[in-house]
Design a protein around this motif. Structure first.
Motif, PDB file in Angstrom:
ATOM      1  N   VAL A  91      -8.286   4.490  -1.174  1.00 60.17           N
ATOM      2  CA  VAL A  91      -7.623   4.729  -2.462  1.00 60.17           C
ATOM      3  C   VAL A  91      -8.500   4.195  -3.595  1.00 60.17           C
ATOM      4  O   VAL A  91      -8.668   4.844  -4.636  1.00 60.17           O
ATOM      5  CB  VAL A  91      -6.215   4.094  -2.481  1.00 60.17           C
ATOM      6  N   ALA A  92      -9.116   3.023  -3.383  1.00 61.89           N
ATOM      7  CA  ALA A  92     -10.032   2.465  -4.392  1.00 61.89           C
ATOM      8  C   ALA A  92     -11.190   3.429  -4.623  1.00 61.89           C
ATOM      9  O   ALA A  92     -11.599   3.675  -5.760  1.00 61.89           O
ATOM     10  CB  ALA A  92     -10.552   1.102  -3.927  1.00 61.89           C
ATOM     11  N   GLU A  93     -11.703   4.009  -3.540  1.00 59.50           N
ATOM     12  CA  GLU A  93     -12.832   4.949  -3.660  1.00 59.50           C
ATOM     13  C   GLU A  93     -12.425   6.195  -4.431  1.00 59.50           C
ATOM     14  O   GLU A  93     -13.185   6.716  -5.241  1.00 59.50           O
ATOM     15  CB  GLU A  93     -13.357   5.324  -2.267  1.00 59.50           C
ATOM     16  N   ARG A  94     -11.191   6.653  -4.183  1.00 57.43           N
ATOM     17  CA  ARG A  94     -10.726   7.844  -4.910  1.00 57.43           C
ATOM     18  C   ARG A  94     -10.555   7.545  -6.402  1.00 57.43           C
ATOM     19  O   ARG A  94     -10.862   8.372  -7.247  1.00 57.43           O
ATOM     20  CB  ARG A  94      -9.408   8.347  -4.316  1.00 57.43           C
ATOM     21  N   MET A  95     -10.073   6.343  -6.712  1.00 55.97           N
ATOM     22  CA  MET A  95      -9.869   5.998  -8.130  1.00 55.97           C
ATOM     23  C   MET A  95     -11.189   5.962  -8.883  1.00 55.97           C
ATOM     24  O   MET A  95     -11.269   6.319 -10.049  1.00 55.97           O
ATOM     25  CB  MET A  95      -9.186   4.631  -8.250  1.00 55.97           C
ATOM     26  N   GLN A  96     -12.253   5.534  -8.187  1.00 57.05           N
ATOM     27  CA  GLN A  96     -13.545   5.339  -8.849  1.00 57.05           C
ATOM     28  C   GLN A  96     -14.452   6.569  -8.766  1.00 57.05           C
ATOM     29  O   GLN A  96     -15.480   6.622  -9.431  1.00 57.05           O
ATOM     30  CB  GLN A  96     -14.234   4.135  -8.201  1.00 57.05           C
ATOM     31  N   ALA A  97     -14.063   7.585  -7.972  1.00 56.91           N
ATOM     32  CA  ALA A  97     -14.977   8.702  -7.681  1.00 56.91           C
ATOM     33  C   ALA A  97     -15.277   9.568  -8.903  1.00 56.91           C
ATOM     34  O   ALA A  97     -14.465   9.701  -9.816  1.00 56.91           O
ATOM     35  CB  ALA A  97     -14.369   9.573  -6.580  1.00 56.91           C
ATOM     36  N   GLY A  98     -16.483  10.148  -8.892  1.00 51.32           N
ATOM     37  CA  GLY A  98     -16.894  11.068  -9.944  1.00 51.32           C
ATOM     38  C   GLY A  98     -17.006  12.489  -9.396  1.00 51.32           C
ATOM     39  O   GLY A  98     -16.911  12.701  -8.173  1.00 51.32           O
ATOM     40  N   PRO A  99     -17.244  13.486 -10.298  1.00 55.68           N
ATOM     41  CA  PRO A  99     -17.317  14.894  -9.894  1.00 55.68           C
ATOM     42  C   PRO A  99     -18.335  15.137  -8.777  1.00 55.68           C
ATOM     43  O   PRO A  99     -19.346  14.428  -8.689  1.00 55.68           O
ATOM     44  CB  PRO A  99     -17.755  15.611 -11.168  1.00 55.68           C
ATOM     45  N   GLY A 100     -18.034  16.118  -7.945  1.00 53.55           N
ATOM     46  CA  GLY A 100     -18.983  16.523  -6.903  1.00 53.55           C
ATOM     47  C   GLY A 100     -18.895  15.700  -5.634  1.00 53.55           C
ATOM     48  O   GLY A 100     -19.647  15.933  -4.702  1.00 53.55           O
ATOM     49  N   THR A 101     -17.986  14.730  -5.571  1.00 56.35           N
ATOM     50  CA  THR A 101     -17.833  13.945  -4.338  1.00 56.35           C
ATOM     51  C   THR A 101     -16.524  14.357  -3.667  1.00 56.35           C
ATOM     52  O   THR A 101     -15.622  14.882  -4.328  1.00 56.35           O
ATOM     53  CB  THR A 101     -17.774  12.430  -4.630  1.00 56.35           C
ATOM     54  N   TYR A 114       0.804  -1.232   0.000  1.00 53.19           N
ATOM     55  CA  TYR A 114       0.000   0.000   0.000  1.00 53.19           C
ATOM     56  C   TYR A 114       0.837   1.282   0.000  1.00 53.19           C
ATOM     57  O   TYR A 114       0.384   2.317  -0.473  1.00 53.19           O
ATOM     58  CB  TYR A 114      -0.958   0.021   1.199  1.00 53.19           C
ATOM     59  N   TYR A 115       2.081   1.206   0.526  1.00 55.60           N
ATOM     60  CA  TYR A 115       2.868   2.446   0.646  1.00 55.60           C
ATOM     61  C   TYR A 115       3.277   3.027  -0.704  1.00 55.60           C
ATOM     62  O   TYR A 115       3.671   4.187  -0.781  1.00 55.60           O
ATOM     63  CB  TYR A 115       4.095   2.216   1.545  1.00 55.60           C
ATOM     64  N   ILE A 116       3.181   2.226  -1.769  1.00 54.10           N
ATOM     65  CA  ILE A 116       3.542   2.730  -3.106  1.00 54.10           C
ATOM     66  C   ILE A 116       2.431   2.453  -4.130  1.00 54.10           C
ATOM     67  O   ILE A 116       2.706   2.331  -5.325  1.00 54.10           O
ATOM     68  CB  ILE A 116       4.892   2.152  -3.612  1.00 54.10           C
ATOM     69  N   THR A 117       1.192   2.402  -3.669  1.00 54.00           N
ATOM     70  CA  THR A 117       0.085   2.112  -4.594  1.00 54.00           C
ATOM     71  C   THR A 117       0.049   3.104  -5.768  1.00 54.00           C
ATOM     72  O   THR A 117      -0.001   2.692  -6.928  1.00 54.00           O
ATOM     73  CB  THR A 117      -1.274   2.192  -3.856  1.00 54.00           C
ATOM     74  N   THR A 118       0.070   4.413  -5.454  1.00 53.26           N
ATOM     75  CA  THR A 118      -0.098   5.395  -6.532  1.00 53.26           C
ATOM     76  C   THR A 118       1.052   5.350  -7.542  1.00 53.26           C
ATOM     77  O   THR A 118       0.786   5.256  -8.742  1.00 53.26           O
ATOM     78  CB  THR A 118      -0.321   6.812  -5.961  1.00 53.26           C
ATOM     79  N   PRO A 119       2.325   5.372  -7.094  1.00 53.31           N
ATOM     80  CA  PRO A 119       3.377   5.275  -8.119  1.00 53.31           C
ATOM     81  C   PRO A 119       3.314   3.981  -8.930  1.00 53.31           C
ATOM     82  O   PRO A 119       3.577   3.999 -10.140  1.00 53.31           O
ATOM     83  CB  PRO A 119       4.691   5.356  -7.327  1.00 53.31           C
ATOM     84  N   ILE A 120       2.924   2.871  -8.322  1.00 51.55           N
ATOM     85  CA  ILE A 120       2.835   1.623  -9.099  1.00 51.55           C
ATOM     86  C   ILE A 120       1.724   1.741 -10.139  1.00 51.55           C
ATOM     87  O   ILE A 120       1.945   1.515 -11.336  1.00 51.55           O
ATOM     88  CB  ILE A 120       2.574   0.386  -8.194  1.00 51.55           C
ATOM     89  N   VAL A 121       0.530   2.126  -9.701  1.00 48.43           N
ATOM     90  CA  VAL A 121      -0.608   2.159 -10.629  1.00 48.43           C
ATOM     91  C   VAL A 121      -0.391   3.205 -11.723  1.00 48.43           C
ATOM     92  O   VAL A 121      -0.614   2.928 -12.912  1.00 48.43           O
ATOM     93  CB  VAL A 121      -1.934   2.402  -9.862  1.00 48.43           C
ATOM     94  N   MET A 122       0.092   4.398 -11.346  1.00 46.43           N
ATOM     95  CA  MET A 122       0.303   5.412 -12.368  1.00 46.43           C
ATOM     96  C   MET A 122       1.435   5.007 -13.321  1.00 46.43           C
ATOM     97  O   MET A 122       1.370   5.271 -14.516  1.00 46.43           O
ATOM     98  CB  MET A 122       0.588   6.787 -11.738  1.00 46.43           C
ATOM     99  N   GLY A 123       2.455   4.347 -12.790  1.00 45.44           N
ATOM    100  CA  GLY A 123       3.539   3.844 -13.641  1.00 45.44           C
ATOM    101  C   GLY A 123       3.012   2.839 -14.658  1.00 45.44           C
ATOM    102  O   GLY A 123       3.378   2.870 -15.840  1.00 45.44           O
ATOM    103  N   LEU A 124       2.114   1.960 -14.204  1.00 47.54           N
ATOM    104  CA  LEU A 124       1.544   0.959 -15.107  1.00 47.54           C
ATOM    105  C   LEU A 124       0.691   1.626 -16.191  1.00 47.54           C
ATOM    106  O   LEU A 124       0.717   1.232 -17.349  1.00 47.54           O
ATOM    107  CB  LEU A 124       0.673  -0.032 -14.323  1.00 47.54           C
TER     108      LEU A 124
END
Ligand code: SAM
Length: 284
Positions: free
Chosen positions: A156-166, A128-138
């Motif tokens: 982090v999963a919720e942020r990836m899936q979120a839409g405008p206004g949340t 989990y400590y490097i989730t964002t760099p791994i996913v964005m790198g991929l």
């Protein structure tokens, strides 16, 4: 081969090798057969697939992947896990173990060579400590990938899936959604891991778009605008983008562009869709 998804078998392997967990590597091993099944089921792994697993740990998920995929490449940073993996994965001739830091690997080259023209699938219980760099790198690295199915921290999963206004919506949502269609497929409580993490977890599948969902003349600029828009999320776009370092646009230019797009002058970044960000960055 003993099913490592059963806690008793995992503990036996850990004791045999006198393994000590390294917190700095985000080591929380899965010990729930149903959850393992959910992850692999969501990835729809089949005999033609080449799967890249990031952080195989003691090989619990790797064994299941090896049984279903054509080929598995497992990248593990902790060298103390390598002798364990060599034993737990010894029955499988279709697994390659690489003792490396995933952030330092040329994933594009690796997947191009291993996949033989077919896009690979990423399946992992991520550190989990490097989730964002791994996913964005991929996503950004241009590797031929069909999908990324990963266990991540629930928020982090919720942020990836979120839409405008949340309140979860932000630069990560937009970056992920530019490249892929996200879908949270399961929520997973801490007691499915050893040791237990002190956060909730979720499995998310990111299915890569074959073409970007919006037209952006300059993708670098689109993401610079998005980042600056959410840097101070309580500010209006005119205030956060006008004079943002590196963007060289004025407050007036932003206000005018928003007006041309029919958006209120006081609008904040959290209200804009990806399409609107693309239109705004092209105008600026
Ligand atoms: N897949 C195993 C499981 O589900 O039981 C272990 C998952 S554990 C959450 C994360 C794994 O990633 C650990 O084995 C850890 O050592 C490994 N890891 C951490 N940082 C890494 C990195 N930079 N590159 C590759 N592997 C890494």
């Amino acid at each position: 081969m003993a099913n490592l998804g059963i806690p008793r078998n995992t503990i036996e392997v850990l004791q045999k090798y006198n393994f000590t967990f390294q917190k700095k590597y985000g080591q929380n091993f899965l010990i729930d057969p149903n959850v393992l099944e959910r992850v692999i089921g969501a990835a729809e792994v089949s005999g033609e697939d080449c799967v890249l697993e990031i952080g195989p740990g003691i090989g619990t998920m790797t064994q299941l992947l090896a049984e279903r995929a054509g080929k598995v490449i497992a990248v593990e940073i902790d060298r103390n896990l390598i002798p364990i993996l060599e034993e737990t994965l010894s029955p499988y001739s279709n697994v390659t173990i690489i003792n490396e830091d995933i952030l330092k690997l040329d994933i594009k080259r690796l997947t191009e060579e291993a996949g033989g023209g077919r896009p690979a699938k990423v399946v992992a219980n991520l550190p989990y400590y490097i989730t964002t760099p791994i996913v964005m790198g991929l996503l950004e690295g241009g590797a031929p990938l069909r999908s990324i199915t990963v266990m991540v921290q629930k928020e982090v999963a919720e942020r990836m899936q979120a839409g405008p206004g949340t309140k979860e919506y932000g630069a990560l949502s937009l970056a992920v959604q530019y490249y892929a269609q996200p879908e949270v497929v399961a929520n997973v409580p801490p007691n499915c891991f050893i040791p237990r993490p002190n956060v909730g977890s979720a499995v998310i599948r990111l299915t890569k778009h074959t073409a970007p969902p919006v037209e952006a003349a300059d993708v670098g600029k689109l993401f610079a605008v998005i980042r600056a828009s959410f840097n101070q999320r309580r500010k209006t776009l005119a205030n956060s983008l006008g004079n943002a370092p590196g963007l060289s646009v004025s407050r007036e230019q932003v206000t005018q562009a928003l007006e041309e797009m029919g958006l209120p002058a006081m609008v904040r970044g959290e209200a804009l869709t990806l399409e609107q960000f693309a239109a705004l960055s092209s105008r600026l």
